[in-house]
Every structure is written in structure tokens, then in C-alpha cells.
Scaffold this motif. Structure first.
Motif, short mmCIF file in Angstrom:
data_model
loop_
_atom_site.label_atom_id
_atom_site.label_comp_id
_atom_site.label_asym_id
_atom_site.label_seq_id
_atom_site.Cartn_x
_atom_site.Cartn_y
_atom_site.Cartn_z
N GLU A 185 3.12 -58.76 20.65
CA GLU A 185 2.85 -57.48 19.99
C GLU A 185 3.30 -57.52 18.53
O GLU A 185 2.63 -57.00 17.64
N THR A 186 4.45 -58.14 18.30
CA THR A 186 4.98 -58.24 16.94
C THR A 186 4.09 -59.11 16.08
O THR A 186 3.73 -58.77 14.96
N ARG A 187 3.69 -60.25 16.61
CA ARG A 187 2.87 -61.21 15.85
C ARG A 187 1.45 -60.71 15.63
O ARG A 187 0.90 -60.84 14.54
N GLN A 188 0.82 -60.16 16.66
CA GLN A 188 -0.59 -59.79 16.59
C GLN A 188 -0.83 -58.36 16.12
O GLN A 188 -1.94 -58.01 15.73
N GLY A 189 0.19 -57.52 16.20
CA GLY A 189 0.01 -56.12 15.80
C GLY A 189 -0.91 -55.35 16.72
O GLY A 189 -1.59 -54.43 16.29
N GLU A 190 -0.94 -55.75 18.00
CA GLU A 190 -1.73 -55.00 18.97
C GLU A 190 -0.97 -54.89 20.27
O GLU A 190 -0.19 -55.77 20.64
N VAL A 191 -1.17 -53.75 20.93
CA VAL A 191 -0.47 -53.47 22.18
C VAL A 191 -1.49 -53.00 23.21
O VAL A 191 -2.28 -52.10 22.94
N ARG A 192 -1.46 -53.62 24.38
CA ARG A 192 -2.36 -53.24 25.48
C ARG A 192 -1.62 -52.33 26.44
O ARG A 192 -0.46 -52.55 26.76
#
Length: 114
Positions: free
Chosen positions: A57-64
Motif C-alpha cells: 500500500e505504501t509503495r503502490q499508493g493503492e488499497v483494496r
């Protein structure tokens, strides 16, 4: 708006934590792109996005969110922006919640610590 910085000037940590956007993905796969600052209204998202542990989440900037349906996640995103707007306390307004989504919204808000 803050003055532009030269590339060699260091940014302070607060700017790094709230700059850019975050993608929130609902159970059905619908993607909400929100300002990172708005997402930080949620303590859970803040922890996910700023943890030093190298989480995806930190690296990609996305949260599922496999357990949060699209209509609920949409309402949560609306709340993030509402909260930012009214957090100063200078003006107030009620956040509108439809009665039929109250229970699901409360459960999601509890999980997101908002």
C-alpha cells in the motif's frame, strides 16, 4: 498555494505524507482516486500508507477493500472530503447518510478508524 521548490530542496515529512493521490478499490473492483490528504482522515489508511515496513500500500499508493462494497466506499470518500472541509470548525454542516446504508457504513468507518 505553497511556493514551488527547487528539486534539490528537501521536502518536510508532512508534505511527503500528504502529497499526491491514493487509489481505493472496492469489493467489486471500482477504483476511487482521492487526494492523499483526504485519505489521511482515516487513521487506518494513514498507517497503511505511511508505515516504514515496505507494505505494498505504501509503495503502490493503492488499497483494496475486499469487504467494502462500492456504494459504501463512495460514501466514505465523500466523508473524507467533507471532514477536511469542516475540520476547522469555522462552519458546520451535517454529513448526509441514507438510513439504508447506516449499518454497513458504521462497520466500514469503524474498520477505517474515521
Amino acid at each position: 498555494m505553497p511556493p514551488p521548490r527547487e528539486h534539490n530542496q528537501p521536502q518536510d515529512e508532512e508534505d511527503d505524507d500528504t502529497a499526491g493521490v491514493v487509489k481505493l478499490i472496492s469489493a467489486e473492483g471500482f477504483e476511487f482516486v482521492v487526494d492523499r490528504k483526504a485519505a489521511m482522515v482515516s487513521n487506518t489508511l494513514r498507517n497503511m500508507l505511511t508505515s516504514p515496513g515496505g507494505f505494498s500500500e505504501t509503495r503502490q499508493g493503492e488499497v483494496r477493500f475486499p469487504e467494502i462494497p462500492t456504494n459504501i466506499l463512495e460514501k466514505i470518500c465523500q466523508y473524507f472530503y467533507w471532514s477536511l472541509h469542516y475540520s476547522s470548525g469555522k462552519e458546520t454542516a451535517e454529513f448526509p447518510i441514507e438510513p439504508e446504508i447506516t449499518l454497513e457504513l458504521m462497520m466500514a468507518a469503524n474498520y477505517l478508524d474515521t
